[in-house]
Design a protein around this motif. Structure first.
Motif, PDB file in Angstrom:
ATOM      1  N   GLN A   1       0.835  -1.209   0.000  1.00  0.00           N
ATOM      2  CA  GLN A   1       0.000   0.000   0.000  1.00  0.00           C
ATOM      3  C   GLN A   1       0.864   1.252   0.000  1.00  0.00           C
ATOM      4  O   GLN A   1       0.601   2.201  -0.734  1.00  0.00           O
ATOM      5  CB  GLN A   1      -0.942  -0.011   1.212  1.00  0.00           C
ATOM      6  CG  GLN A   1      -1.922   1.131   1.239  1.00  0.00           C
ATOM      7  CD  GLN A   1      -2.902   1.087   0.071  1.00  0.00           C
ATOM      8  OE1 GLN A   1      -3.364   0.027  -0.322  1.00  0.00           O
ATOM      9  NE2 GLN A   1      -3.214   2.232  -0.498  1.00  0.00           N
ATOM     10  N   VAL A   2       1.909   1.251   0.818  1.00  0.00           N
ATOM     11  CA  VAL A   2       2.832   2.395   0.857  1.00  0.00           C
ATOM     12  C   VAL A   2       3.495   2.568  -0.506  1.00  0.00           C
ATOM     13  O   VAL A   2       3.630   3.683  -1.014  1.00  0.00           O
ATOM     14  CB  VAL A   2       3.892   2.212   1.968  1.00  0.00           C
ATOM     15  CG1 VAL A   2       4.975   3.266   1.872  1.00  0.00           C
ATOM     16  CG2 VAL A   2       3.233   2.249   3.341  1.00  0.00           C
ATOM     17  N   ASP A   3       3.881   1.448  -1.125  1.00  0.00           N
ATOM     18  CA  ASP A   3       4.537   1.507  -2.436  1.00  0.00           C
ATOM     19  C   ASP A   3       3.584   2.076  -3.487  1.00  0.00           C
ATOM     20  O   ASP A   3       3.974   2.916  -4.297  1.00  0.00           O
ATOM     21  CB  ASP A   3       5.024   0.114  -2.840  1.00  0.00           C
ATOM     22  CG  ASP A   3       5.927   0.156  -4.064  1.00  0.00           C
ATOM     23  OD1 ASP A   3       6.737   1.096  -4.183  1.00  0.00           O
ATOM     24  OD2 ASP A   3       5.826  -0.766  -4.890  1.00  0.00           O
ATOM     25  N   ARG A   4       2.331   1.639  -3.462  1.00  0.00           N
ATOM     26  CA  ARG A   4       1.336   2.176  -4.415  1.00  0.00           C
ATOM     27  C   ARG A   4       1.125   3.667  -4.182  1.00  0.00           C
ATOM     28  O   ARG A   4       1.023   4.448  -5.127  1.00  0.00           O
ATOM     29  CB  ARG A   4       0.005   1.425  -4.296  1.00  0.00           C
ATOM     30  CG  ARG A   4       0.012   0.066  -4.978  1.00  0.00           C
ATOM     31  CD  ARG A   4      -1.365  -0.539  -5.075  1.00  0.00           C
ATOM     32  NE  ARG A   4      -1.948  -0.873  -3.787  1.00  0.00           N
ATOM     33  CZ  ARG A   4      -1.770  -2.040  -3.164  1.00  0.00           C
ATOM     34  NH1 ARG A   4      -1.016  -2.968  -3.692  1.00  0.00           N
ATOM     35  NH2 ARG A   4      -2.337  -2.265  -2.000  1.00  0.00           N
ATOM     36  N   GLY A   5       1.082   4.085  -2.917  1.00  0.00           N
ATOM     37  CA  GLY A   5       0.916   5.502  -2.594  1.00  0.00           C
ATOM     38  C   GLY A   5       2.098   6.324  -3.078  1.00  0.00           C
ATOM     39  O   GLY A   5       1.928   7.412  -3.626  1.00  0.00           O
ATOM     40  N   SER A   6       3.306   5.795  -2.924  1.00  0.00           N
ATOM     41  CA  SER A   6       4.509   6.497  -3.395  1.00  0.00           C
ATOM     42  C   SER A   6       4.502   6.627  -4.904  1.00  0.00           C
ATOM     43  O   SER A   6       4.831   7.678  -5.448  1.00  0.00           O
ATOM     44  CB  SER A   6       5.774   5.739  -2.960  1.00  0.00           C
ATOM     45  OG  SER A   6       5.861   5.688  -1.567  1.00  0.00           O
ATOM     46  N   ALA A   7       4.123   5.563  -5.592  1.00  0.00           N
ATOM     47  CA  ALA A   7       4.079   5.589  -7.058  1.00  0.00           C
ATOM     48  C   ALA A   7       3.038   6.590  -7.546  1.00  0.00           C
ATOM     49  O   ALA A   7       3.283   7.340  -8.497  1.00  0.00           O
ATOM     50  CB  ALA A   7       3.776   4.192  -7.599  1.00  0.00           C
ATOM     51  N   ALA A   8       1.898   6.633  -6.879  1.00  0.00           N
ATOM     52  CA  ALA A   8       0.839   7.571  -7.269  1.00  0.00           C
ATOM     53  C   ALA A   8       1.298   9.014  -7.045  1.00  0.00           C
ATOM     54  O   ALA A   8       1.038   9.892  -7.874  1.00  0.00           O
ATOM     55  CB  ALA A   8      -0.437   7.291  -6.480  1.00  0.00           C
ATOM     56  N   GLN A   9       1.998   9.251  -5.937  1.00  0.00           N
ATOM     57  CA  GLN A   9       2.525  10.602  -5.665  1.00  0.00           C
ATOM     58  C   GLN A   9       3.538  11.020  -6.721  1.00  0.00           C
ATOM     59  O   GLN A   9       3.509  12.147  -7.201  1.00  0.00           O
ATOM     60  CB  GLN A   9       3.198  10.646  -4.290  1.00  0.00           C
ATOM     61  CG  GLN A   9       2.269  10.952  -3.163  1.00  0.00           C
ATOM     62  CD  GLN A   9       3.031  11.086  -1.859  1.00  0.00           C
ATOM     63  OE1 GLN A   9       4.080  10.474  -1.665  1.00  0.00           O
ATOM     64  NE2 GLN A   9       2.503  11.893  -0.958  1.00  0.00           N
ATOM     65  N   GLN A  10       4.427  10.106  -7.088  1.00  0.00           N
ATOM     66  CA  GLN A  10       5.434  10.416  -8.105  1.00  0.00           C
ATOM     67  C   GLN A  10       4.778  10.692  -9.453  1.00  0.00           C
ATOM     68  O   GLN A  10       5.180  11.597 -10.169  1.00  0.00           O
ATOM     69  CB  GLN A  10       6.447   9.275  -8.234  1.00  0.00           C
ATOM     70  CG  GLN A  10       7.396   9.202  -7.067  1.00  0.00           C
ATOM     71  CD  GLN A  10       8.353   8.030  -7.179  1.00  0.00           C
ATOM     72  OE1 GLN A  10       8.114   7.073  -7.908  1.00  0.00           O
ATOM     73  NE2 GLN A  10       9.438   8.098  -6.432  1.00  0.00           N
ATOM     74  N   GLN A  11       3.758   9.915  -9.773  1.00  0.00           N
ATOM     75  CA  GLN A  11       3.046  10.112 -11.046  1.00  0.00           C
ATOM     76  C   GLN A  11       2.346  11.461 -11.048  1.00  0.00           C
ATOM     77  O   GLN A  11       2.402  12.211 -12.022  1.00  0.00           O
ATOM     78  CB  GLN A  11       2.044   8.982 -11.273  1.00  0.00           C
ATOM     79  CG  GLN A  11       1.425   9.007 -12.661  1.00  0.00           C
ATOM     80  CD  GLN A  11       0.519   7.809 -12.878  1.00  0.00           C
ATOM     81  OE1 GLN A  11       0.054   7.167 -11.932  1.00  0.00           O
ATOM     82  NE2 GLN A  11       0.250   7.498 -14.132  1.00  0.00           N
ATOM     83  N   ALA A  12       1.693  11.814  -9.952  1.00  0.00           N
ATOM     84  CA  ALA A  12       1.007  13.107  -9.858  1.00  0.00           C
ATOM     85  C   ALA A  12       1.999  14.254  -9.943  1.00  0.00           C
ATOM     86  O   ALA A  12       1.750  15.262 -10.598  1.00  0.00           O
ATOM     87  CB  ALA A  12       0.207  13.183  -8.547  1.00  0.00           C
ATOM     88  N   ALA A  13       3.149  14.093  -9.304  1.00  0.00           N
ATOM     89  CA  ALA A  13       4.177  15.141  -9.359  1.00  0.00           C
ATOM     90  C   ALA A  13       4.693  15.309 -10.776  1.00  0.00           C
ATOM     91  O   ALA A  13       4.916  16.437 -11.237  1.00  0.00           O
ATOM     92  CB  ALA A  13       5.323  14.805  -8.416  1.00  0.00           C
ATOM     93  N   GLY A  14       4.848  14.199 -11.495  1.00  0.00           N
ATOM     94  CA  GLY A  14       5.296  14.253 -12.875  1.00  0.00           C
ATOM     95  C   GLY A  14       4.306  14.939 -13.769  1.00  0.00           C
ATOM     96  O   GLY A  14       4.672  15.696 -14.685  1.00  0.00           O
ATOM     97  N   GLN A  15       3.022  14.732 -13.538  1.00  0.00           N
ATOM     98  CA  GLN A  15       1.975  15.380 -14.364  1.00  0.00           C
ATOM     99  C   GLN A  15       1.906  16.877 -14.082  1.00  0.00           C
ATOM    100  O   GLN A  15       1.636  17.664 -14.953  1.00  0.00           O
ATOM    101  CB  GLN A  15       0.616  14.721 -14.077  1.00  0.00           C
ATOM    102  CG  GLN A  15       0.516  13.326 -14.647  1.00  0.00           C
ATOM    103  CD  GLN A  15      -0.763  12.619 -14.238  1.00  0.00           C
ATOM    104  OE1 GLN A  15      -1.497  13.076 -13.378  1.00  0.00           O
ATOM    105  NE2 GLN A  15      -1.025  11.480 -14.873  1.00  0.00           N
ATOM    106  N   ASN A  16       2.168  17.261 -12.840  1.00  0.00           N
ATOM    107  CA  ASN A  16       2.128  18.686 -12.488  1.00  0.00           C
ATOM    108  C   ASN A  16       3.274  19.463 -13.105  1.00  0.00           C
ATOM    109  O   ASN A  16       3.169  20.657 -13.326  1.00  0.00           O
ATOM    110  CB  ASN A  16       2.139  18.855 -10.957  1.00  0.00           C
ATOM    111  CG  ASN A  16       0.850  18.399 -10.310  1.00  0.00           C
ATOM    112  OD1 ASN A  16      -0.188  18.296 -10.974  1.00  0.00           O
ATOM    113  ND2 ASN A  16       0.903  18.088  -9.042  1.00  0.00           N
ATOM    114  N   GLU A  17       4.396  18.768 -13.365  1.00  0.00           N
ATOM    115  CA  GLU A  17       5.545  19.437 -13.962  1.00  0.00           C
ATOM    116  C   GLU A  17       5.338  19.694 -15.443  1.00  0.00           C
ATOM    117  O   GLU A  17       5.919  20.594 -16.009  1.00  0.00           O
ATOM    118  CB  GLU A  17       6.816  18.596 -13.758  1.00  0.00           C
ATOM    119  CG  GLU A  17       7.250  18.547 -12.313  1.00  0.00           C
ATOM    120  CD  GLU A  17       8.411  17.599 -12.100  1.00  0.00           C
ATOM    121  OE1 GLU A  17       8.961  17.071 -13.079  1.00  0.00           O
ATOM    122  OE2 GLU A  17       8.780  17.366 -10.939  1.00  0.00           O
ATOM    123  N   GLY A  18       4.536  18.851 -16.096  1.00  0.00           N
ATOM    124  CA  GLY A  18       4.369  18.907 -17.546  1.00  0.00           C
ATOM    125  C   GLY A  18       3.428  19.960 -17.931  1.00  0.00           C
ATOM    126  O   GLY A  18       3.460  20.902 -18.567  1.00  0.00           O
TER     127      GLY A  18
END
Length: 139
Positions: A122-139
């Motif tokens: 669950q923590v790993d999925r949450g980290s991956a989702a955060q990284q994905q959201a951060a990547g979308q915000n940069e674009g």
């Protein structure tokens, strides 16, 4: 941290997966590897393959020690302290299981790992989702 975990594995494909994983993703892989090794150890006991049993239990102990050493105990976290104690307990139980060829102890330790694994996933999925959201915000 990665160097310690690599000692538990020799497979090149697994090494590639480890180097591409987040730290929490590595913990998930290690738990999964330990669970598989314990299942193999139990099967080896059934088949009278005691050298294989010893190798699989040793692999699990190496994984548990790698996880334990990676804990940040100096930060006085209750979770880290509790995990440290649990990893030490599991290592002691595995030593006894190895000496006595005791599949019940193997099942106990496997059950403990299987109980904790979903929290790490669950923590790993949450980290991956955060990284994905951060990547979308940069674009």
């Amino acid at each position: 941290m990665l160097k310690q975990f690599n000692q538990a594995y020799a497979n090149d494909a697994l090494k590639a997966a480890v180097y591409g994983a987040s730290p929490v993703g590595i913990v998930v892989m290690l738990y999964e590897g330990a669970i598989k090794a314990l299942a193999s150890a139990a099967t080896a006991i059934d088949g009278g393959r005691f050298e294989e049993k010893a190798r699989m239990i040793s692999k699990t102990v190496d994984i548990l020690e790698g996880l334990r050493v990676a804990l940040e105990l100096d930060q006085a976290s209750d979770a880290a302290s509790n995990l440290n104690d649990l990893y030490l307990y599991m290592k002691l139980r595995l030593a006894k299981a190895s000496l006595k060829n005791d599949k019940e102890i193997l099942a106990e330790v496997k059950g403990l790992l299987e109980t904790i694994l979903p929290a790490w996933q669950q923590v790993d999925r949450g980290s991956a989702a955060q990284q994905q959201a951060a990547g979308q915000n940069e674009g």
